[in-house]
Motif scaffolding. Structure first.
Motif, PDB file in Angstrom:
ATOM      1  N   LEU A  33     -60.256  30.133  -3.498  1.00 39.20           N
ATOM      2  CA  LEU A  33     -60.327  28.964  -2.617  1.00 39.20           C
ATOM      3  C   LEU A  33     -60.695  29.352  -1.193  1.00 39.20           C
ATOM      4  CD1 LEU A  33     -57.209  26.913  -3.825  1.00 39.20           C
ATOM      5  CD2 LEU A  33     -59.621  26.433  -4.275  1.00 39.20           C
ATOM      6  N   ASP A  34     -60.218  30.536  -0.762  1.00 39.22           N
ATOM      7  CA  ASP A  34     -60.530  31.005   0.593  1.00 39.22           C
ATOM      8  C   ASP A  34     -60.437  32.526   0.612  1.00 39.22           C
ATOM      9  OD1 ASP A  34     -60.855  31.577   3.235  1.00 39.22           O
ATOM     10  OD2 ASP A  34     -59.312  30.205   3.971  1.00 39.22           O
ATOM     11  N   PRO A  35     -61.573  33.222   0.542  1.00 39.90           N
ATOM     12  CA  PRO A  35     -61.566  34.696   0.526  1.00 39.90           C
ATOM     13  C   PRO A  35     -60.895  35.316   1.750  1.00 39.90           C
ATOM     14  CG  PRO A  35     -63.722  33.841  -0.101  1.00 39.90           C
ATOM     15  CD  PRO A  35     -62.929  32.678   0.407  1.00 39.90           C
ATOM     16  N   MET A  36     -60.730  34.542   2.835  1.00 38.36           N
ATOM     17  CA  MET A  36     -60.104  35.075   4.039  1.00 38.36           C
ATOM     18  C   MET A  36     -58.578  35.179   3.900  1.00 38.36           C
ATOM     19  SD  MET A  36     -62.612  35.778   5.907  1.00 38.36           S
ATOM     20  CE  MET A  36     -61.759  36.163   7.434  1.00 38.36           C
ATOM     21  N   ARG A  37     -58.026  34.629   2.833  1.00 39.48           N
ATOM     22  CA  ARG A  37     -56.575  34.704   2.629  1.00 39.48           C
ATOM     23  C   ARG A  37     -56.184  36.051   2.011  1.00 39.48           C
ATOM     24  NH1 ARG A  37     -56.110  28.935  -0.373  1.00 39.48           N
ATOM     25  NH2 ARG A  37     -56.295  27.560   1.424  1.00 39.48           N
ATOM     26  N   TRP A  38     -56.564  37.122   2.646  1.00 37.98           N
ATOM     27  CA  TRP A  38     -56.246  38.448   2.122  1.00 37.98           C
ATOM     28  C   TRP A  38     -54.742  38.717   2.131  1.00 37.98           C
ATOM     29  CZ3 TRP A  38     -53.730  41.537   5.611  1.00 37.98           C
ATOM     30  CH2 TRP A  38     -53.823  41.164   6.967  1.00 37.98           C
ATOM     31  N   LEU A  67     -48.396  33.252   2.754  1.00 39.14           N
ATOM     32  CA  LEU A  67     -49.287  34.308   2.276  1.00 39.14           C
ATOM     33  C   LEU A  67     -50.443  33.768   1.453  1.00 39.14           C
ATOM     34  CD1 LEU A  67     -46.640  36.994   1.225  1.00 39.14           C
ATOM     35  CD2 LEU A  67     -48.065  36.997   3.277  1.00 39.14           C
ATOM     36  N   MET A  68     -50.190  32.763   0.597  1.00 43.31           N
ATOM     37  CA  MET A  68     -51.210  32.323  -0.363  1.00 43.31           C
ATOM     38  C   MET A  68     -51.881  31.003  -0.027  1.00 43.31           C
ATOM     39  SD  MET A  68     -49.900  33.516  -4.127  1.00 43.31           S
ATOM     40  CE  MET A  68     -48.189  33.023  -4.032  1.00 43.31           C
ATOM     41  N   VAL A  69     -51.244  30.171   0.812  1.00 42.91           N
ATOM     42  CA  VAL A  69     -51.819  28.864   1.117  1.00 42.91           C
ATOM     43  C   VAL A  69     -52.313  28.800   2.559  1.00 42.91           C
ATOM     44  CG1 VAL A  69     -51.428  26.380   1.138  1.00 42.91           C
ATOM     45  CG2 VAL A  69     -50.292  27.800  -0.586  1.00 42.91           C
ATOM     46  N   ILE A  70     -51.461  29.202   3.496  1.00 46.71           N
ATOM     47  CA  ILE A  70     -51.838  29.158   4.904  1.00 46.71           C
ATOM     48  C   ILE A  70     -52.721  30.347   5.283  1.00 46.71           C
ATOM     49  CG2 ILE A  70     -50.934  29.106   7.281  1.00 46.71           C
ATOM     50  CD1 ILE A  70     -48.427  27.779   6.171  1.00 46.71           C
ATOM     51  N   GLY A  71     -52.501  31.479   4.607  1.00 48.07           N
ATOM     52  CA  GLY A  71     -53.309  32.659   4.886  1.00 48.07           C
ATOM     53  C   GLY A  71     -52.865  33.419   6.108  1.00 48.07           C
ATOM     54  N   GLU A  72     -51.570  33.340   6.428  1.00 48.00           N
ATOM     55  CA  GLU A  72     -51.018  34.054   7.577  1.00 48.00           C
ATOM     56  C   GLU A  72     -49.737  34.778   7.161  1.00 48.00           C
ATOM     57  OE1 GLU A  72     -50.232  31.216  10.601  1.00 48.00           O
ATOM     58  OE2 GLU A  72     -52.320  30.566  10.822  1.00 48.00           O
ATOM     59  N   PHE A  73     -49.359  35.763   7.974  1.00 48.25           N
ATOM     60  CA  PHE A  73     -48.069  36.395   7.740  1.00 48.25           C
ATOM     61  C   PHE A  73     -46.968  35.434   8.177  1.00 48.25           C
ATOM     62  CE2 PHE A  73     -50.584  40.362   7.905  1.00 48.25           C
ATOM     63  CZ  PHE A  73     -50.158  40.900   6.682  1.00 48.25           C
ATOM     64  N   ILE A 101     -45.863  35.439 -14.141  1.00 49.84           N
ATOM     65  CA  ILE A 101     -47.188  35.099 -14.670  1.00 49.84           C
ATOM     66  C   ILE A 101     -47.850  34.023 -13.820  1.00 49.84           C
ATOM     67  CG2 ILE A 101     -48.403  34.067 -16.631  1.00 49.84           C
ATOM     68  CD1 ILE A 101     -46.417  35.466 -18.463  1.00 49.84           C
ATOM     69  N   GLY A 102     -47.075  33.026 -13.407  1.00 53.93           N
ATOM     70  CA  GLY A 102     -47.629  31.957 -12.587  1.00 53.93           C
ATOM     71  C   GLY A 102     -48.189  32.462 -11.276  1.00 53.93           C
ATOM     72  N   LEU A 103     -47.464  33.358 -10.623  1.00 54.93           N
ATOM     73  CA  LEU A 103     -47.923  33.878  -9.342  1.00 54.93           C
ATOM     74  C   LEU A 103     -49.072  34.874  -9.501  1.00 54.93           C
ATOM     75  CD1 LEU A 103     -44.565  34.183  -7.396  1.00 54.93           C
ATOM     76  CD2 LEU A 103     -46.347  32.464  -7.160  1.00 54.93           C
ATOM     77  N   ILE A 104     -49.115  35.556 -10.649  1.00 56.59           N
ATOM     78  CA  ILE A 104     -50.269  36.415 -10.936  1.00 56.59           C
ATOM     79  C   ILE A 104     -51.541  35.574 -10.998  1.00 56.59           C
ATOM     80  CG2 ILE A 104     -51.366  37.774 -12.768  1.00 56.59           C
ATOM     81  CD1 ILE A 104     -48.655  39.032 -13.329  1.00 56.59           C
ATOM     82  N   VAL A 105     -51.403  34.369 -11.557  1.00 58.85           N
ATOM     83  CA  VAL A 105     -52.537  33.440 -11.611  1.00 58.85           C
ATOM     84  C   VAL A 105     -52.841  32.879 -10.223  1.00 58.85           C
ATOM     85  CG1 VAL A 105     -53.316  31.213 -12.518  1.00 58.85           C
ATOM     86  CG2 VAL A 105     -52.118  32.822 -14.014  1.00 58.85           C
ATOM     87  N   ALA A 106     -51.794  32.590  -9.441  1.00 53.76           N
ATOM     88  CA  ALA A 106     -51.968  31.935  -8.144  1.00 53.76           C
ATOM     89  C   ALA A 106     -52.685  32.821  -7.124  1.00 53.76           C
ATOM     90  CB  ALA A 106     -50.610  31.512  -7.587  1.00 53.76           C
ATOM     91  N   ILE A 107     -52.477  34.133  -7.187  1.00 53.63           N
ATOM     92  CA  ILE A 107     -53.090  35.031  -6.202  1.00 53.63           C
ATOM     93  C   ILE A 107     -54.610  34.984  -6.251  1.00 53.63           C
ATOM     94  CG2 ILE A 107     -53.356  37.447  -5.513  1.00 53.63           C
ATOM     95  CD1 ILE A 107     -50.406  37.856  -6.275  1.00 53.63           C
ATOM     96  N   PRO A 108     -55.248  35.190  -7.419  1.00 58.40           N
ATOM     97  CA  PRO A 108     -56.722  35.092  -7.430  1.00 58.40           C
ATOM     98  C   PRO A 108     -57.229  33.687  -7.122  1.00 58.40           C
ATOM     99  CG  PRO A 108     -55.850  35.387  -9.657  1.00 58.40           C
ATOM    100  CD  PRO A 108     -54.727  35.633  -8.722  1.00 58.40           C
ATOM    101  N   VAL A 109     -56.477  32.654  -7.524  1.00 58.18           N
ATOM    102  CA  VAL A 109     -56.879  31.287  -7.195  1.00 58.18           C
ATOM    103  C   VAL A 109     -56.915  31.101  -5.681  1.00 58.18           C
ATOM    104  CG1 VAL A 109     -56.174  28.861  -7.279  1.00 58.18           C
ATOM    105  CG2 VAL A 109     -56.091  30.263  -9.354  1.00 58.18           C
TER     106      VAL A 109
END
Length: 269
Positions: A143-148, A228-234, A131-139
């Motif tokens: 914060l940065d739409p480029m973090r696809w 994946l979710m903070v830096i936005g890189e693989f 549940i926590g990570l489900i919330v974290a993904i849209p957040v």
């Protein structure tokens, strides 16, 4: 010997075939746990938020830490992601040490495989992480739409779940044989919290420090989610491979241990 068919594919097939039982039992256990509480299921998300608030106060307000120039929102997201992975491991470990004795009637009366019952209890404890990570993904995306790359985070959650189920199978068997493990697991949970890269990134580590952090299996999944979710890189390939290997290897080893010790379990019960 560990077999891919018997210890990797077969338990996955068992969980899939009994998925409705597992799902219903998870819902039943969660309802029992929060029955009568004011917030009910809201505690599933509130507990990690309370942990996040404590970490944020210590690291942001008191120590004024800002890794790699992150703003307060990205830093909070990074800590939240790390806390989810730790709590998603610590809680199932605590339940695993009492899972088989607590499921004695299910094992004897319904002849259910011990792997199934321990896995179900593990998934119940892992709910907070999911549940926590489900919330974290849209957040992360807000914060940065480029973090696809955040859309790949569920794959990391699946890998960590395989690892946690495997280690809980081992812990459940060990706890039946060695009762002291139920006490020791409290220290293990605290050690996971301290030794996990919750408030620092992979790039901040060097030399022996990197080796020390990677000795903690949970660190691999925290680092993967940070990328994946903070830096936005693989994430680096070596972390991807190590996290995958740990997950599959622990899952197979855990099932192997249960298979080999099933007769000992029968004697204990």
């Amino acid at each position: 010997m560990i077999s891919i068919e018997s210890d990797l594919i077969e338990p996955c097939r068992l969980l899939y075939q009994r998925r409705h039982f597992v799902q219903d039992k998870i819902i039943l256990d969660l309802r029992k746990r929060y029955s009568g509480s004011l917030l009910g299921m809201g505690w599933v998300l509130l507990v990690p938020l309370l942990f996040l608030g404590l970490y944020a106060m210590v690291h942001i307000v008191i120590h004024n830490i800002s890794p790699n120039g992150m703003d307060i929102f990205d830093f909070s997201l990074m800590m939240f992601v790390g806390l989810m992975s730790v709590l998603g491991t610590a809680e199932p470990l605590a339940q695993a040490t009492n899972s088989l004795p607590a499921s004695r009637q299910w094992l004897l009366n319904l002849a259910l495989p011990p792997q199934l019952l321990v896995a179900q209890m593990t998934m119940t404890g892992f709910t907070t992480c999911v549940i926590g990570l489900i919330v974290a993904i849209p957040v992360s995306l807000i914060l940065d739409p480029m973090r696809w790359t955040a859309v790949f985070a569920p794959l990391v959650v699946m890998l960590q779940l395989l690892f946690v189920v495997g280690i809980c199978w081992i812990m459940a068997i060990m706890a039946v044989l060695f009762k002291d493990l139920q006490i020791l697991v409290r220290f293990i949970s605290l050690a996971l919290l301290i030794a996990s890269p919750i408030s620092y990134t992979w790039e901040m580590l060097a030399g022996f420090t990197k080796i020390f952090v990677l000795l903690n299996p949970i660190s691999h999944y925290i680092i993967l989610n940070q990328y994946l979710m903070v830096i936005g890189e693989f994430p680096p390939l070596e972390i991807v491979l190590s996290g995958t290997g740990i997950a599959l290897g622990t899952f197979a080893l855990g099932n192997y241990v249960v298979r080999r010790m099933v007769n000992v379990l029968a004697d204990q019960f």
